[in-house]
Design a protein around this motif. Structure first.
Motif, PDB file in Angstrom:
ATOM      1  N   TRP A 298      53.998  66.798  64.371  1.00  0.00           N
ATOM      2  CA  TRP A 298      53.561  66.953  65.882  1.00  0.00           C
ATOM      3  C   TRP A 298      52.511  66.069  66.087  1.00  0.00           C
ATOM      4  CZ3 TRP A 298      56.915  67.878  69.251  1.00  0.00           C
ATOM      5  CH2 TRP A 298      57.933  68.946  69.110  1.00  0.00           C
ATOM      6  N   PRO A 299      51.308  66.280  65.452  1.00  0.00           N
ATOM      7  CA  PRO A 299      50.042  65.371  65.784  1.00  0.00           C
ATOM      8  C   PRO A 299      50.358  63.757  65.666  1.00  0.00           C
ATOM      9  CG  PRO A 299      49.690  66.554  63.822  1.00  0.00           C
ATOM     10  CD  PRO A 299      50.967  67.259  64.458  1.00  0.00           C
ATOM     11  N   SER A 300      51.050  63.703  64.493  1.00  0.00           N
ATOM     12  CA  SER A 300      51.421  62.197  64.116  1.00  0.00           C
ATOM     13  C   SER A 300      52.433  61.584  65.179  1.00  0.00           C
ATOM     14  CB  SER A 300      51.951  62.116  62.714  1.00  0.00           C
ATOM     15  OG  SER A 300      51.213  62.590  61.879  1.00  0.00           O
ATOM     16  N   ILE A 301      53.341  62.140  65.642  1.00  0.00           N
ATOM     17  CA  ILE A 301      54.139  61.680  66.847  1.00  0.00           C
ATOM     18  C   ILE A 301      53.087  61.556  68.176  1.00  0.00           C
ATOM     19  CG2 ILE A 301      55.163  63.679  67.739  1.00  0.00           C
ATOM     20  CD1 ILE A 301      57.125  60.528  66.723  1.00  0.00           C
ATOM     21  N   MET A 302      52.317  62.331  68.074  1.00  0.00           N
ATOM     22  CA  MET A 302      51.414  62.315  69.507  1.00  0.00           C
ATOM     23  C   MET A 302      50.482  61.144  69.348  1.00  0.00           C
ATOM     24  SD  MET A 302      50.252  66.256  69.976  1.00  0.00           S
ATOM     25  CE  MET A 302      51.540  67.594  70.741  1.00  0.00           C
ATOM     26  N   LYS A 303      50.156  61.008  68.070  1.00  0.00           N
ATOM     27  CA  LYS A 303      49.153  59.821  68.156  1.00  0.00           C
ATOM     28  C   LYS A 303      49.938  58.523  68.271  1.00  0.00           C
ATOM     29  CE  LYS A 303      45.825  57.450  64.956  1.00  0.00           C
ATOM     30  NZ  LYS A 303      45.122  57.617  63.564  1.00  0.00           N
ATOM     31  N   MET A 304      51.309  58.381  67.496  1.00  0.00           N
ATOM     32  CA  MET A 304      52.231  56.949  67.738  1.00  0.00           C
ATOM     33  C   MET A 304      52.477  56.952  69.315  1.00  0.00           C
ATOM     34  SD  MET A 304      54.464  56.792  64.340  1.00  0.00           S
ATOM     35  CE  MET A 304      55.126  58.567  64.280  1.00  0.00           C
ATOM     36  N   ARG A 305      52.760  58.067  70.070  1.00  0.00           N
ATOM     37  CA  ARG A 305      53.034  57.809  71.554  1.00  0.00           C
ATOM     38  C   ARG A 305      52.065  57.323  72.152  1.00  0.00           C
ATOM     39  NH1 ARG A 305      56.554  63.071  71.389  1.00  0.00           N
ATOM     40  NH2 ARG A 305      54.565  64.399  71.906  1.00  0.00           N
ATOM     41  N   SER A 306      50.905  57.903  71.967  1.00  0.00           N
ATOM     42  CA  SER A 306      49.585  57.244  72.350  1.00  0.00           C
ATOM     43  C   SER A 306      49.261  55.926  72.303  1.00  0.00           C
ATOM     44  CB  SER A 306      48.425  58.078  72.214  1.00  0.00           C
ATOM     45  OG  SER A 306      47.902  57.828  70.752  1.00  0.00           O
ATOM     46  N   GLN A 307      49.804  55.341  71.159  1.00  0.00           N
ATOM     47  CA  GLN A 307      49.684  53.853  70.722  1.00  0.00           C
ATOM     48  C   GLN A 307      50.680  53.016  71.537  1.00  0.00           C
ATOM     49  OE1 GLN A 307      49.798  54.214  66.599  1.00  0.00           O
ATOM     50  NE2 GLN A 307      47.560  54.613  66.413  1.00  0.00           N
ATOM     51  N   TYR A 308      51.967  53.439  71.438  1.00  0.00           N
ATOM     52  CA  TYR A 308      53.084  52.515  71.639  1.00  0.00           C
ATOM     53  C   TYR A 308      53.688  52.604  73.297  1.00  0.00           C
ATOM     54  CZ  TYR A 308      53.063  51.795  66.843  1.00  0.00           C
ATOM     55  OH  TYR A 308      52.892  51.712  65.364  1.00  0.00           O
TER      56      TYR A 308
END
Length: 459
Positions: A369-379
């Protein structure tokens, strides 16, 4: 309750406590007091929103059954919820980019409170309306709040790395600690105080109302693209163009759908997997154990993301591989362990092995969950963040509806095998995302508006 369940729960609790207490300076991110105030405000609101969601979960099926509805009718209600999230939720959630993310978060509170109120009626049509409202609310919960946070974080000039701290804490609290406390609180309301199966829904409404009051009094509004010239259809077209023109966004959407589809399928499968012969298992305690495993994962994620040298795209490959192996356990135990065939009794040796594997999977969920959130914020581009995030949920909701409709058509081992394959595919796609993530983003992509004029949208 068997000693085994206490041992697993106690072991996980000890590991989580050790991880949290042993964090060194390199595991922590130095932040400002202004950011800490902003983060704590968001975490309070997010925890209240998740409490409103978690309080309902364990009692939805039970409430419908007390009203006299059978498995088929209850299944239709659940399908309606996911279908509503796919259709109406996508539209309402996408409006957040244009009408405002704060307004969308308030809409979530109001919609979910109305959904809770419908639970007081035993009429099927009213309950169906409640499921439709609940589906819309779910789409807003998983898009509007994150979109508001990311936009507000950068608007206030905070460091990008600090965002991962908020994400990991939100999952640790909202998807871990709050879930456990909500389960215990719901149990007190229904069993100890004997207030009936509707009581958790009333309590959820109270938490949602408190959260809404905090949002209204302390949050500022932010938008994706508030321009009046773009209608909803243009927003949808723009999101589709963004996904089609940027392989990183398309891969991210596919990875999210594959993992979440497997996760929601697991929710329906773990009970029959652990008690195939009607063994007596403590469902509430096992649920709390799973949430503790999720807290373990989010605690690990906070350590991983605190290291600037370690990329999310890299370690998530391992997470998907481990989660795929964990859901293969029910298939392996079928071939390696001779089933007892005895009806009733306590959990079997096979069930014990599977429970450990399921805890490993839930730990992967906590990291995801926090990892996919971080990737979404980047891409994902800011202009269409909520719209694209809701687009990601369309294949997920279709998949869950299909699984729900055919849940009795396939053996449980086939369902677990399917989930394991999906997670393996997610691992492969994550590898591809890591390879291409070093490539520079396109400076802009062209969006054709309704009049056919070309309009740049910066990423």
């Amino acid at each position: 309750m068997e000693l085994f369940f206490y041992a697993v729960f106690g072991g996980l609790a000890a590991v989580v406590a050790a991880l949290e207490l042993s964090k060194s300076n390199k595991d922590r991110i130095n932040t400002s007091s202004a950011f800490n105030s902003f983060k704590n405000n968001y975490l309070l609101v997010y925890s209240l929103m998740m409490a409103g969601d978690w309080l309902q979960g364990p009692y939805v099926y039970y409430l419908y059954s007390t009203y006299g509805y059978g498995k088929g009718e209850i299944g239709q209600l659940f399908i309606a919820g996911f279908g509503s999230s796919m259709l109406f939720g996508t539209i309402v959630g996408s409006l957040a980019d244009k009408q405002g993310r704060k307004r969308a978060c308030v809409t979530y509170c109001i919609t979910y409170i109305l959904s809770c109120i419908t639970k007081h009626s035993p009429q099927y049509k009213v309950l169906m309306l409640g499921r439709i409202l609940g589906g819309i609310a779910t789409s807003l919960l998983f898009s509007a709040f994150e979109s508001w946070l990311v936009a507000e974080h950068f608007k206030r000039g905070f460091d990008q790395q600090w965002l991962s701290l908020t994400f990991s804490k939100a999952i640790f609290l909202g998807n871990g600690l709050v879930a456990i406390l909500s389960g215990l609180f719901g149990n007190v309301l229904v069993d100890t105080l004997a207030l009936g199966p509707v009581a958790p829904f009333d309590a959820a409404s109270c938490f949602l109302a408190i959260g809404m009051a905090i949002i209204l009094s302390s949050w500022t509004e932010n938008y994706g693209d508030p321009s009046e010239s773009k209608d909803l259809l243009t927003q949808f077209r723009g999101a589709a163009v963004a996904i089609a023109s940027d392989e990183k966004i398309a891969l991210l959407g596919a990875i999210q759908s594959l993992f979440e589809g497997s996760m929601y399928t697991f929710v329906f499968l773990w009970t029959p997997a652990l008690s195939p012969n009607d063994e007596e298992i403590p469902h509430g305690f096992i649920f709390a154990t799973f949430m503790l495993a999720s807290m373990l994962g989010s605690s690990l994620a906070s350590r991983l993301m605190a290291r600037s040298s370690l990329r999310v795209e890299s370690y998530m490959q391992i997470v998907f591989a481990v989660s795929s192996a964990a859901l293969m356990l029910p298939i392996l135990t079928t071939f390696l362990v001779v089933p007892t065939g005895v009806k009733g009794g306590s959990i079997s040796f096979t069930g014990c092995i599977q429970l450990l594997g399921f805890c490993a999977f839930e730990s992967c969920v906590g990291i995801f969950w926090p990892s996919i959130m971080k990737m979404r914020s980047q891409y994902i581009p800011e202009e269409a963040r909520s719209t694209i995030m809701n687009f990601f949920r369309i294949p997920l909701n279709i998949f869950v509806c299909v699984v729900l409709y055919n849940v009795d058509a396939f053996p449980i081992t086939v369902m677990f095998g399917m989930c394991s394959i999906f997670l393996l595919v997610a691992c492969i796609l994550q590898r591809r995302l890591m390879v291409i993530s070093d490539k520079p983003k396109a400076a802009e992509w062209q969006l054709k508006d309704r009049d056919g004029e070309s309009e740049p949208l910066n990423i």
